[in-house]
Scaffold this motif. Structure first.
Motif, PDB file in Angstrom:
ATOM      1  N   ARG A  12     -16.114  -2.823  -4.902  1.00 60.11           N
ATOM      2  CA  ARG A  12     -16.534  -3.854  -5.854  1.00 60.11           C
ATOM      3  C   ARG A  12     -17.638  -4.717  -5.254  1.00 60.11           C
ATOM      4  O   ARG A  12     -18.611  -5.059  -5.918  1.00 60.11           O
ATOM      5  CB  ARG A  12     -15.319  -4.700  -6.226  1.00 60.11           C
TER       6      ARG A  12
ATOM      7  N   GLU B 277      -9.529  -9.379  -7.678  1.00 61.08           N
ATOM      8  CA  GLU B 277     -10.327 -10.532  -8.096  1.00 61.08           C
ATOM      9  C   GLU B 277      -9.666 -11.841  -7.691  1.00 61.08           C
ATOM     10  O   GLU B 277      -8.443 -11.945  -7.643  1.00 61.08           O
ATOM     11  CB  GLU B 277     -10.522 -10.515  -9.618  1.00 61.08           C
TER      12      GLU B 277
ATOM     13  N   LYS C 218      -8.004  -4.726 -11.019  1.00 62.76           N
ATOM     14  CA  LYS C 218      -8.239  -6.143 -11.309  1.00 62.76           C
ATOM     15  C   LYS C 218      -7.598  -7.046 -10.263  1.00 62.76           C
ATOM     16  O   LYS C 218      -7.941  -8.231 -10.156  1.00 62.76           O
ATOM     17  CB  LYS C 218      -7.676  -6.501 -12.690  1.00 62.76           C
TER      18      LYS C 218
ATOM     19  N   LYS D  78      -3.436  -1.924 -13.746  1.00 59.40           N
ATOM     20  CA  LYS D  78      -4.343  -3.061 -13.594  1.00 59.40           C
ATOM     21  C   LYS D  78      -4.694  -3.325 -12.129  1.00 59.40           C
ATOM     22  O   LYS D  78      -5.234  -4.377 -11.788  1.00 59.40           O
ATOM     23  CB  LYS D  78      -3.707  -4.323 -14.188  1.00 59.40           C
TER      24      LYS D  78
ATOM     25  N   GLU E 231      -0.816  -9.389  -9.236  1.00 59.42           N
ATOM     26  CA  GLU E 231      -0.707  -8.364 -10.271  1.00 59.42           C
ATOM     27  C   GLU E 231       0.428  -7.409  -9.912  1.00 59.42           C
ATOM     28  O   GLU E 231       0.653  -7.103  -8.732  1.00 59.42           O
ATOM     29  CB  GLU E 231      -2.029  -7.600 -10.368  1.00 59.42           C
TER      30      GLU E 231
END
Length: 529
Positions: A525, A493, A490, A487, A482
């Motif tokens: 997370r 992940e 995210k 973002k 990314e």
């Protein structure tokens, strides 16, 4: 707690296992322990810290990776939220060209402008245009890191006044800054070519940065130069502080502990010594390629596609470093480069030099000639730790580190020719001679010892492909990570449900703050799940 693997053998079970003991892995482990999870950190090397490390040699301390730590509204909030106390000193950065220096902390962009105008007296208008862009990007960076990153806030301490008076106004400015960032993604050298036709002027600015560095990141870095800090005792104080916190919270750290396999379905990992360990959640904080080499189950299509993307990914730039012990007082260097500086002797710029690949077919002698010219024209990062902490060198003597960007593949050529040791000796001798004739007169006669580190050294010590310092190459258009700041949550992940990732291979552009941030996001997370 003990369980059994698929063969019925007993194995230790953990809530969270973190693989990789760099700053990202240490941060993830610290926050997992902070949340009360039974956590294990596995590091394949003897020491933790990765590219944030300090080593001692003959009574001198040298920082083997990063030379100073940038706060960026992330480092200090992380330490504060964990209650880790480390003593820091502001680390001023100097920039030099042809024997002239400017201290960015005291002289700012005005001093840097004067330095460029002194070196390029007929480029006043171009320099003014470049400075306008630097100012614009710096303003964006100062907004982004202008407050403590909200992800490190304790919800219990956030009241309505803070939300209305601080966080909401910041978020509005943040969104505007993100828009500017998205509009300035082109490589810094391409960006500068639109402002000036003087290739040397553009080179003297752009060759401070990795190839293909986005314009916003490079130009805003002049703001980050003024946000550098140095921990007393060397940069290793940061990983040491995190390690002490982890052990205090009863987390476990295992060094010389290489992970060779991951059973995603069975929630287990295999170690090089044959041991099996179980996890509920796994955080991968090491080279991303190794993750896919370790996974034993890659059945679904999305996993295969991501693996192919990672396998084809281009690793970022690395450095050639020289560690010198000299029989000179630290003040000798304080009068020149200070504790942390970037210096370029030649105004020709590296674009005036052909690619090294054009010399390869002519053999070692032609390539050595190219290397000599490169070392004459490149930009060096210079660090003098004992100017920050006098305990890091013997009294009356000084340790100095010099680094310059270098291609991993270039050194591979010399390795294949059986010239690796000679290459290091040649580069060391050349750089010492250049500096003795330039900014450090008499240095050659005062050297007590010298060591040389290459990208291959970094690769062996950290496991990073190509000795990459910041993960993926900026030039990689098929980037398997990314790169949008909005973002970043995210980015941790992976295609595997109970495996997350963090660190420099997770987000681009990366660095110390991104490693810390993604480490915390991954841990939070896992704990929420």
């Amino acid at each position: 707690m003990k369980s059994k693997d698929c063969e019925g053998k007993p194995r230790d079970e953990y809530d969270i296992i973190v693989v990789g003991g760099g700053i990202a892995g240490l941060t993830a482990t610290a926050y997992a322990c902070f949340h009360g999870k039974k956590t294990l950190l596995c590091e394949k090397e003897e020491k933790i810290g990765g590219l944030v490390n300090t080593f001692w040699y003959r009574g001198f301390a040298f920082d083997g990776g990063i030379r100073a730590l940038e706060n960026s509204g992330i480092l200090f909030p992380m330490l504060k939220s964990l209650g880790i106390d480390i003593c820091f000193k502001k680390s001023p950065v100097a920039i030099g060209m042809q024997g002239k220096w400017v201290n960015l902390e005291s002289q700012g962009l005005e001093g840097y402008t004067s330095l460029l105008e002194n070196c390029f007296p007929h480029q006043h208008e171009d320099i003014h245009g470049i400075m306008q862009e630097i100012n614009r990007m710096m303003q964006c960076e100062q907004i982004i890191s202008g407050i403590e990153n909200p992800l490190f806030l304790d919800p219990k301490t956030v009241d309505g006044r803070y939300l209305m008076k601080t966080l909401l106004p910041w978020l509005i400015k943040y969104q505007k800054s993100i828009k500017v960032i998205r509009q300035n993604q082109e490589p810094i050298d391409t960006f500068l070519q639109r402002i000036t036709q003087n290739a040397s002027l553009a080179d003297l600015i752009s060759q401070h940065f990795f190839k293909g560095t986005p314009a916003y990141f490079a130009l805003s870095y002049f703001s980050l130069y003024q946000d550098y800090y140095y921990p007393m005792g060397g940069t290793k104080a940061l990983p040491q502080g995190l390690m002490d916190f982890i052990l205090k919270k009863e987390g476990k750290i295992r060094t010389n502990c290489s992970v060779t396999g991951i059973n995603e379905i069975g929630h287990g990992i295999a170690l090089k010594n044959g041991e099996q360990l179980g996890y509920q959640k796994l955080i991968w904080a090491a080279d991303q390629t190794r993750l896919y080499h370790c996974i034993t189950h890659q059945g679904h299509r999305r996993t295969h596609q991501h693996y192919q993307s990672v396998a084809k990914g281009q690793y970022g730039d690395s450095v050639l470093s020289f560690f010198l012990g000299v029989d000179l007082e630290a003040d000798y260097f304080n009068e020149r480069c200070g504790s942390h500086g970037f210096y370029t002797e030649s105004l020709l710029g590296l674009s005036s030099l052909e690619k090294w690949q054009e010399r390869f077919s002519k053999g070692p002698e032609a390539l050595y000639e190219w290397v000599r010219t490169y070392l004459e024209r490149t930009t060096y990062e210079i660090a003098v730790p004992s100017l920050m902490d006098a305990r890091l060198s013997p009294r009356g003597q000084t340790g100095i580190t010099l680094s310059t960007l270098i291609d991993y593949e270039l050194i591979e050529c010399f390795e294949r020719w059986g010239e690796y040791r000679h290459f290091k000796a040649f580069c060391t001798k050349t750089v010492i001679e250049l500096l003795s004739q330039g900014i450090f007169p008499g240095l050659k006669e005062k050297i007590l010892f010298h060591c040389c580190g290459t990208p291959q050294t970094i690769e062996r010590k950290t496991g990073n492909r190509g000795g990459a310092l910041t993960g993926w190459a900026f030039m990689d258009h098929g980037l398997p990570a990314e790169n949008r700041m909005q973002k970043i949550t995210k980015a941790v992940e992976t295609p595997f449900e109970d495996i997350l990732q963090c660190g420099q291979w997770t987000f681009s552009p990366s660095g110390l703050p991104v490693s810390i941030l993604t480490g915390k996001i991954a841990a939070d997370r896992c704990c929420k799940r």
